[in-house]
Design a protein around this motif. Sequence first.
Motif, short mmCIF file in Angstrom:
data_model
loop_
_atom_site.label_atom_id
_atom_site.label_comp_id
_atom_site.label_asym_id
_atom_site.label_seq_id
_atom_site.Cartn_x
_atom_site.Cartn_y
_atom_site.Cartn_z
N GLY A 149 -1.97 18.11 56.46
CA GLY A 149 -1.21 19.51 56.36
C GLY A 149 -0.66 20.13 57.69
N VAL A 150 -0.79 19.87 58.75
CA VAL A 150 -0.02 20.14 59.79
C VAL A 150 1.22 19.35 59.94
N GLY A 151 0.97 17.97 59.85
CA GLY A 151 2.19 17.12 59.91
C GLY A 151 3.05 17.28 58.86
N GLY A 152 2.73 17.61 57.71
CA GLY A 152 3.55 17.76 56.53
C GLY A 152 4.31 18.91 56.71
N GLY A 193 8.61 12.43 65.34
CA GLY A 193 7.56 11.73 65.68
C GLY A 193 7.14 12.21 66.88
N LEU A 194 7.77 12.50 67.92
CA LEU A 194 6.98 12.94 69.08
C LEU A 194 6.32 14.16 68.92
N LEU A 195 6.99 15.14 68.30
CA LEU A 195 6.54 16.35 68.05
C LEU A 195 5.22 16.18 67.11
N ALA A 196 5.09 15.29 66.35
CA ALA A 196 4.08 15.26 65.37
C ALA A 196 2.75 14.82 65.77
N GLY A 197 2.73 13.93 66.95
CA GLY A 197 2.00 13.32 67.57
C GLY A 197 1.29 14.60 68.46
N VAL A 198 1.76 15.35 69.14
CA VAL A 198 1.22 16.46 69.82
C VAL A 198 0.75 17.63 68.90
N VAL A 199 1.56 17.95 68.10
CA VAL A 199 1.14 19.11 67.26
C VAL A 199 -0.07 18.66 66.27
N TRP A 223 -3.27 19.10 68.37
CA TRP A 223 -3.89 20.45 68.25
C TRP A 223 -4.46 20.73 67.04
N GLY A 224 -3.57 20.14 65.89
CA GLY A 224 -4.26 20.50 64.49
C GLY A 224 -5.82 20.04 64.26
N VAL A 225 -6.26 18.95 64.84
CA VAL A 225 -7.40 18.23 64.74
C VAL A 225 -8.46 18.88 65.80
N ASN A 226 -7.83 19.66 66.80
CA ASN A 226 -8.75 20.21 67.76
C ASN A 226 -8.78 21.58 67.78
N GLY A 227 -7.93 22.21 68.36
CA GLY A 227 -7.43 23.75 68.37
C GLY A 227 -7.50 24.42 66.96
N LEU A 228 -6.69 23.92 66.24
CA LEU A 228 -6.69 24.61 64.80
C LEU A 228 -8.01 24.56 64.11
N LYS A 229 -8.69 23.30 64.23
CA LYS A 229 -9.87 23.02 63.50
C LYS A 229 -11.02 23.95 64.05
N ARG A 230 -10.87 24.40 64.97
CA ARG A 230 -12.05 25.08 65.75
C ARG A 230 -11.92 26.71 65.22
N LEU A 231 -10.45 27.05 65.25
CA LEU A 231 -9.85 28.25 64.62
C LEU A 231 -10.49 28.47 63.40
N ASP A 243 -13.83 19.85 58.34
CA ASP A 243 -12.82 18.90 57.54
C ASP A 243 -13.20 17.60 58.26
N SER A 244 -14.19 16.99 57.46
CA SER A 244 -14.73 15.63 57.72
C SER A 244 -13.79 14.63 58.70
N LEU A 245 -12.69 14.40 58.03
CA LEU A 245 -11.64 13.20 58.55
C LEU A 245 -10.42 13.82 58.84
N ASP A 246 -10.23 15.07 59.38
CA ASP A 246 -9.21 15.90 59.72
C ASP A 246 -7.80 15.71 58.59
N VAL A 247 -8.16 15.81 57.45
CA VAL A 247 -7.10 15.81 56.53
C VAL A 247 -6.01 16.92 56.48
#
Length: 501
Positions: A407-410, A376-382, A385-393, A398-402
């Motif tokens: 994807g990243v959390g799974g 849980g702790l890792l999921a929040g931080v990772v 990053w998925g909806v900010n840093g990775l999204k820019r890369l 991805d309108s609602l960060d699916v």
Amino acid sequence: MRRLFAILALLGAVSIGAPAWAEDKPAVATETPTAVAAPAATPASEPAATTAASAAPAAAAATPAPVANKGDNAWIMTSAALVILMSIPGLALFYGGLVRTKNMLSVLMQVFVTFSLISVLWVIYGYSVAFTEGSGFFGVLDKIFLKGITVDSVAATFSKGVVVSELAYVIFQGAFAAITCGLIVGAFAERAKFAAILVFMVIWFTLSYLPMAHMVWYWAGPDAYLDAATGEAATKTAGFLFQKGALDFAGGTVVHINAAVAGLVGAIVIGKRIGYGRESMAPHSLTFTMIGASLLWFGWFGFNAGSALEASGGAALAMVNTWVATACAAMSWMLAEWMIKGKPSMLGAASGAVAGLVAITPAAGFVGVVGAIVIGLLAGVVCLWGVNGLKRLLGADDSLDVFGVHGVGGMLGAILTGVFAAPSLGGTGVYDYVLNKVGDYDMTAQVISQLWGVGTVIVWSGVVSLVVFKLVDMVIGLRVPEEEEREGLDITSHGESAYHY
């Protein structure tokens, strides 16, 4: 009118005809399996529906068939209702609050009708393709329209001699299928044609969801593992990823990564929203988003704890893990965002909670409480990053960060399941149904099995999604015209408004 008839004809052709080739699979062998080497510890993935009589050898034919426990039945049916609550209204409100006012109703409509459509297809052929014995990738059509399933039919659980009513199992698994397809719409919200979404869902459900469910969750059930010979034979009839030893308690690969990859492909193929990056596209109602996230959290107890298939201590473990991992992820996302942006946000806390729910899903029944806290702790931080840093890369709208959340959390949860399922770290290990005890645990081997699951779903869903999106685009077009997108899909697609002032 001609276009409407064409759409209906395509829907009908795909829903009935697409899996028909599965009938060409060879029939299930009826002879006694030949002796083979003893299997390794068999992963306790979700069982396929099976009667006790079909799992036992001829010598045990006189043994009375097990009867479903009323308490277990009640728990499965309650869990199915909770999963339905996750979709409608939970997911619908969570997504609806995140879009602009002019598209609120369109998102509610997409989730609601997608849920309804997939529910119908599940009963017609979905359950049969996912949960009958065929190849390692697809079942057959023996149970089309739930043929042969009666009030007395039973489905296996994780315990030998313990069963639940198969009809309860049908609706429980059907709710999983429906919410998976609903998750996808968030990736290309505010710009896709409603008809295109429905046609895509029919084909994607048939060619991506059903085979993934079969690959991960289909097996002959614990009663088939009587000795080394029968155990080895039973494992060979299981889904491809089950045979690889991949663990997925409640859908990290089958549901979340599967849907997230499809959503990302859709966002790329359909293109960015008009004004993306230049105009404000802030959520119009974080109140609805918070309510939706809370309903998701509530319903997720059925999603995860229900996947134990029994009202047991294992279900209680999954429930506690779901509770604590979600809370940890909500806190870690909020605190990380607070440090970065200077203020904690409601959107961050709600998004963190969903990230925690996603990440703990594949691990819920396999890890201990400490493992759930770490995940849980890792999921929040990772996922932040998925909806900010990775999204820019990735450069996709991805309108609602699916993908960033599901994807990243799974992926995170699926891989860490291989780590924290270890008994030495408080996990349950992997049960060996031949020896009737927890087997020796090899963390490295299990993580490799988890990577097989993650890699397979990324490639499978990615390829299927790309082909289907391109096909639908050629036939009816994926995107609404620019003027309709600017006006909003509520009015232009549905002739209604979510709000009247």
